[in-house]
Design a protein around this motif. Structure first.
Motif, short mmCIF file in Angstrom:
data_model
loop_
_atom_site.label_atom_id
_atom_site.label_comp_id
_atom_site.label_asym_id
_atom_site.label_seq_id
_atom_site.Cartn_x
_atom_site.Cartn_y
_atom_site.Cartn_z
N ARG A 59 0.81 -1.22 0.00
CA ARG A 59 0.00 0.00 0.00
C ARG A 59 0.85 1.27 0.00
O ARG A 59 0.50 2.26 -0.65
N HIS A 60 1.93 1.26 0.77
CA HIS A 60 2.79 2.45 0.81
C HIS A 60 3.30 2.79 -0.59
O HIS A 60 3.25 3.96 -1.02
N LEU A 61 3.81 1.78 -1.29
CA LEU A 61 4.38 2.02 -2.61
C LEU A 61 3.30 2.43 -3.62
O LEU A 61 3.52 3.33 -4.44
N ALA A 62 2.15 1.80 -3.55
CA ALA A 62 1.06 2.16 -4.46
C ALA A 62 0.63 3.61 -4.23
O ALA A 62 0.35 4.34 -5.19
N ARG A 63 0.56 4.02 -2.97
CA ARG A 63 0.20 5.40 -2.66
C ARG A 63 1.22 6.38 -3.23
O ARG A 63 0.87 7.41 -3.82
N ILE A 64 2.49 6.06 -3.06
CA ILE A 64 3.55 6.92 -3.59
C ILE A 64 3.43 7.04 -5.11
O ILE A 64 3.53 8.12 -5.68
N PHE A 65 3.20 5.90 -5.78
CA PHE A 65 3.13 5.90 -7.24
C PHE A 65 1.94 6.70 -7.75
O PHE A 65 2.06 7.50 -8.68
N LEU A 66 0.78 6.52 -7.14
CA LEU A 66 -0.41 7.25 -7.57
C LEU A 66 -0.26 8.75 -7.38
O LEU A 66 -0.77 9.54 -8.17
N ASN A 67 0.44 9.16 -6.31
CA ASN A 67 0.56 10.58 -6.00
C ASN A 67 1.82 11.22 -6.57
O ASN A 67 2.04 12.42 -6.38
N SER A 68 2.63 10.44 -7.28
CA SER A 68 3.97 10.89 -7.62
C SER A 68 4.01 12.14 -8.50
O SER A 68 4.79 13.06 -8.24
N MET A 69 3.19 12.19 -9.52
CA MET A 69 3.35 13.23 -10.52
C MET A 69 2.96 14.62 -10.02
O MET A 69 3.39 15.62 -10.57
N HIS A 70 2.14 14.71 -8.96
CA HIS A 70 1.77 16.03 -8.46
C HIS A 70 2.30 16.29 -7.05
O HIS A 70 2.00 17.33 -6.47
N SER A 71 3.09 15.37 -6.49
CA SER A 71 3.60 15.59 -5.14
C SER A 71 5.11 15.78 -5.09
O SER A 71 5.68 15.92 -4.02
N LEU A 72 5.75 15.81 -6.25
CA LEU A 72 7.21 15.92 -6.28
C LEU A 72 7.66 17.13 -7.08
O LEU A 72 8.70 17.11 -7.72
N ASP A 73 6.89 18.20 -7.02
CA ASP A 73 7.27 19.42 -7.71
C ASP A 73 8.63 19.89 -7.21
O ASP A 73 8.92 19.88 -6.02
N GLY A 74 9.46 20.32 -8.14
CA GLY A 74 10.76 20.84 -7.76
C GLY A 74 11.87 19.83 -7.81
O GLY A 74 13.03 20.19 -7.62
N ASN A 75 11.57 18.57 -8.04
CA ASN A 75 12.62 17.55 -8.14
C ASN A 75 12.52 16.90 -9.51
O ASN A 75 11.85 15.88 -9.70
N GLY A 76 13.18 17.52 -10.47
CA GLY A 76 13.06 17.10 -11.85
C GLY A 76 13.56 15.70 -12.10
O GLY A 76 12.97 14.96 -12.89
N GLU A 77 14.64 15.27 -11.41
CA GLU A 77 15.21 13.96 -11.66
C GLU A 77 14.23 12.85 -11.25
O GLU A 77 14.03 11.88 -12.00
N ILE A 78 13.62 13.01 -10.08
CA ILE A 78 12.69 11.98 -9.63
C ILE A 78 11.41 12.02 -10.45
O ILE A 78 10.82 10.99 -10.78
N GLN A 79 10.95 13.22 -10.79
CA GLN A 79 9.76 13.31 -11.65
C GLN A 79 10.00 12.63 -12.99
O GLN A 79 9.11 11.96 -13.51
N ASP A 80 11.21 12.80 -13.53
CA ASP A 80 11.54 12.12 -14.80
C ASP A 80 11.51 10.60 -14.62
O ASP A 80 11.05 9.88 -15.51
#
Length: 205
Positions: free
Chosen positions: A107-128
């Motif tokens: 569940r932790h990983l699924a939550r991170i993946f679903l929220n990833s694209m709008h919760s990591l503003d400012g970190n271009g490498e991880i967003q990529d």
């Protein structure tokens, strides 16, 4: 505070995996920005020096955790999609069922993946990194849809990208249920419902 089993380091040689599992729990609970390396070191029962020896920054640790967790999901899905002995109905249910099972048990990983694209503003490498993962999962879903077309289960006139969007919406919605709703989920029944919804729709005939 999320903690993992605090066994001695000598008894647990897989120190790197232990750190990654602890990172998964802490990042999943607190999110990327609020989690700290000190909390992850404590959850993994290692010193901060050991943590930084394996992962010199929070960004590297987060990236390694994503590769560690979602790499397993991707490899197992690829093993299913390349099985040419499965008919489309069986293939669809195996793929969707594994998505739901993975989300339910991670569940932790699924939550991170679903929220990833709008919760990591400012970190271009991880967003990529997440964008590449999303694209690879979209390609896998596209292969599933193409199999449905080839076997005559899906209309050939439908625009592929729109069909992909419908499937992605179903997956996101039911994966979200696995994350948010506590208690046992009837994963087989939910998989059957998604198959019926995707192939036959919801309208009365």
């Amino acid at each position: 505070m999320v903690r993992i089993d605090e066994r001695s380091r000598e008894m647990v040689p897989e120190t790197k995996d232990r750190i990654l599992e602890a990172a998964l729990a802490v990042f999943g609970e607190k999110g990327y920005h609020n989690a700290t390396m000190a909390e992850i070191a404590e959850a993994a029962a290692v010193g901060k020096g050991t943590l930084y020896w394996y992962f010199p920054s929070k960004e590297k640790l987060f990236s390694g955790m994503i590769d560690h967790g979602l790499g397993l999901l991707e490899r197992n899905l690829m093993a299913i999609i390349t099985d040419r002995t499965l008919s489309f109905p069986s293939l669809f249910k195996r793929i969707v069922g594994y998505y739901l099972e993975f989300a339910y048990t991670h569940r932790h990983l699924a939550r991170i993946f679903l929220n990833s694209m709008h919760s990591l503003d400012g970190n271009g490498e991880i967003q990529d990194q997440f964008l590449q993962l999303h694209n690879r999962f979209n390609k896998l879903n596209s292969e599933l849809i193409q199999r449905g077309r080839q076997e005559g289960f899906l209309r050939p006139d439908l625009e592929l990208e729109r069909v992909e969007t419908v499937l992605a919406g179903l997956l996101s919605g039911f994966i979200g249920r696995c994350i948010l709703i506590e208690g046992d989920h009837q994963l087989a029944e939910e998989t059957d419902f998604m198959y019926d919804c995707f192939l036959n729709g919801l309208g009365a005939r």
